[in-house]
Enzyme design. Structure first.
Site, short mmCIF file in Angstrom:
data_model
loop_
_atom_site.label_atom_id
_atom_site.label_comp_id
_atom_site.label_asym_id
_atom_site.label_seq_id
_atom_site.Cartn_x
_atom_site.Cartn_y
_atom_site.Cartn_z
N GLY A 146 -13.93 -0.05 10.47
CA GLY A 146 -12.72 -0.57 11.10
C GLY A 146 -11.94 0.56 11.73
O GLY A 146 -12.26 1.74 11.58
N ASP A 263 4.48 -1.43 2.23
CA ASP A 263 3.71 -2.19 3.22
C ASP A 263 2.76 -3.17 2.54
O ASP A 263 1.56 -3.21 2.84
CB ASP A 263 2.93 -1.22 4.12
#
Length: 471
Positions: A146, A263
Site C-alpha cells: 500500500g 488518529d
C-alpha cells in the site's frame, strides 16, 4: 687477648658479616616483591570480576534478541540477516546486532538530534536494521502492499519465514519524517499488547527511513465495513470493537507513560487471521506524563470525521480525544457503513446524529432493523449505540475512560441514558464552555447558558459510571 683482637679485625670475618646482611635484605626484597605481585593480581581479578558483573547486569536488562554479541566483533550484513531467528508461534526475534550505531560524519550533523534519540531507546524492544537488511527482507522492494502520504508499505520476510510489513517513509520533508519516525518508535516500540500491532524494528540511515511491523494479512477494518467483499457476522464485529477498546485502554491507562494515538479510525485497525483487531499507525501518537491533564498541540492532528472537536479548535486537548474517535468508529461498526453518506436522505446522511434522534425518540430498535442487524444481536447493538453516544460527547470531561468503555460494551455495567452530544451543533455558535473556553457577547452567553445544564449532567453521570465501575 691478642687472639680475640685478631679475630675481631680479621677481614674475612667482616666480609662474612656483610654477606649475611645483604642476603637477609635481598630475601626481604624478594618476599615484598612476591607479595606485591599477589596483591596486584588479586586487585586486577577483582576489577575484572566487577566489570563482568556490571556487564551481565546491563545485558540482562536488554531483550534477548537485542543483546550485543561478544564472540563476533565483525558481522557482515548477509551474516547478520542469516542469524535472525524467531519462534513462529510468538514471533519473538533473536538477532545479533552490531555493537553500536554507525558513527555520523560532518555531513550527517543534521541528524545528530535523531541519533541521540535512537541512542536513548537502544534498550527498548525494536531492533535497528541496516539498509542492506531491509532490502533483503523485501527482496529489493518487489511487492507493494500500500501507499499514502507517509510513504510506501512493502511486504517482506525474515530469513526464518516470518512475514513483515515494511513502511518506507517519504523524504519530502525531513522534519516531518523524523517527527513521524520518532512518534512511532517511541510509542508502539514501548508497548506489548495483543490488540496493538507489533513493531519488530526500524532503519534510520542517510538513505532510508523504514519501520518493520508484523504483517497482518487481513488488512484493515475499513475493508470489511465498507469494501463489500468480506461478510463479517455482527458478533465478530462486537469482538473487534471490544478488542480495539482494550488496546486503546492499554495505551491510556496501563503504559508507564500515557500514549495518545490521535488518529483512531477503521483504516488504522488491522486484523490478524482470526480477525483479532490491532491498533496501528502511531505516526501522530504522543507520549505524555500522567500528571499532565492537558497536552500541548503543535499543528492539527487526526482525520476529519473522526477527530474530536477540540483538535480543530484552540481548546485544551486530553487523551479523551481518542475516546471521541473511538465513538465515531463504533457508529460505523454498528451500521456497517460510513458515518456520512450523501446518497441517503438528509435525516439519514450522518449516522451519529441519526442514531441520537432515533434514541431520543425511543426508536433504536427500528434503527437496528434498518441497519439489518439480526434480532438476536439487537440488544448488544443498542448497547453499542449508547456507548458511542457517550464517547462522542462534546465535552471531553463527559466522555468515559476507555477501561469503562470496555466494561460498558461487555455488559459489565449499566449504561445510563446519554445526553445529546450534538447540541452544540444545533446552536447558533459553538459551545465554547463545553471545551473549557470562554465566550463573549450576548448570543454566545445565551448559547452557553442553555447548553450548560446538559453538559453538567453529562459530567456528573459519567462520574457516577466511573464510580460504579470501580466498586
Amino acid at each position: 687477648m691478642s687472639s680475640n683482637y685478631y679475630s675481631a679485625t680479621d677481614p674475612f670475618s667482616k666480609f662474612q658479616t656483610m654477606e649475611d646482611q645483604f642476603g637477609s635484605t635481598f630475601s626481604w626484597m624478594v618476599a615484598a616483591s612476591i607479595i606485591s605481585v599477589v596483591v596486584g593480581t588479586a586487585a586486577i581479578v577483582a576489577i575484572v570480576f566487577a566489570i563482568i558483573n556490571c556487564l551481565n547486569k546491563v545485558g540482562s536488562a536488554i531483550p534477548t534478541y537485542a543483546q550485543v554479541a561478544t564472540s563476533e566483533s565483525s558481522v557482515t550484513s548477509a551474516q547478520y540477516a542469516s542469524k535472525l531467528s524467531a519462534d513462529t508461534s510468538t514471533h519473538n526475534i533473536e538477532v545479533t546486532v552490531p555493537p553500536a550505531f554507525p558513527v555520523i560524519t560532518n555531513s550527517q550533523m543534521r541528524t545528530v538530534t535523531i541519533e541521540k534519540f535512537l541512542s536513548d531507546i537502544a534498550r527498548e524492544r525494536p531492533i535497528r536494521f541496516s539498509p542492506e537488511q531491509v532490502a533483503g527482507f523485501t527482496n529489493n522492494y518487489s511487492t507493494v502492499l500500500g501507499s499514502g502520504g507517509f510513504g510506501v508499505v512493502y511486504i517482506g520476510e525474515f530469513p526464518n519465514g516470518v512475514k513483515v510489513a515494511v513502511k518506507v517513509l517519504n523524504r519530502i520533508s525531513d522534519k516531518r519524517v523524523e517527527e513521524q519516525f520518532m512518534a512511532e518508535v517511541s510509542t508502539i516500540g514501548r508497548t506489548n499488547h495483543v490488540n496493538l500491532v507489533r513493531l519488530y524494528g526500524f532503519c534510520f540511515d542517510d538513505t532510508l527511513r523504514a519501520l518493520i511491523y508484523e504483517y497482518l494479512e487481513n488488512g484493515s477494518l475499513d475493508m470489511f465495513l465498507f469494501g463489500g467483499e468480506h461478510a463479517v457476522e455482527w458478533e465478530k464485529l462486537q469482538e473487534i470493537a471490544i478488542g480495539t477498546a482494550k488496546g486503546i485502554a492499554y495505551l491510556h491507562e496501563e503504559c508507564q507513560q500515557r500514549i495518545i494515538h490521535y488518529d483512531i479510525k477503521p483504516g488504522n485497525i488491522l486484523l490478524d487471521p482470526d480477525l483479532t483487531p490491532k491498533v496501528a499507525d502511531f505516526g501522530l501518537a504522543k507520549l505524555c506524563n500522567r500528571d499532565k491533564t492537558h497536552v500541548t498541540m503543535t499543528g492539527l492532528r487526526g482525520t476529519p470525521g473522526y477527530a474530536a472537536p477540540e483538535l480543530w479548535k484552540p481548546y485544551p486537548v486530553t487523551h479523551k480525544c481518542d475516546v471521541y474517535s473511538f465513538g465515531m468508529l463504533l457508529f460505523e461498526i454498528m451500521g456497517r457503513r460510513r458515518n456520512h453518506d450523501p446518497d441517503l436522505s438528509e435525516t439519514r446522511q450522518w449516522l451519529p446524529r441519526w442514531t441520537w434522534e432515533m434514541f431520543n425518540k425511543g426508536e433504536l430498535a427500528d434503527l437496528m432493523a434498518i441497519c439489518e442487524i439480526a434480532e438476536e444481536d439487537r440488544v448488544k447493538a443498542e448497547r453499542m449505540s449508547m456507548v458511542a453516544l457517550w464517547c462522542v460527547q462534546s465535552s471531553p470531561e463527559a466522555r468515559p475512560l476507555m477501561s469503562t468503555v470496555v466494561k460498558m460494551l461487555e455488559g459489565g455495567i449499566e449504561i445510563v441514558p446519554p445526553p445529546n452530544p450534538f447540541q452544540y451543533l444545533e446552536s447558533s455558535s459553538p459551545d465554547l464552555a463545553a471545551f473549557g473556553g470562554s465566550t463573549t457577547g450576548s448570543d454566545s452567553s445565551s448559547t452557553v447558558q442553555s447548553s450548560q445544564p446538559c453538559y453538567s449532567t453529562a459530567r456528573k453521570t459519567t462520574f457516577e459510571i466511573e464510580i460504579a465501575n470501580s466498586s
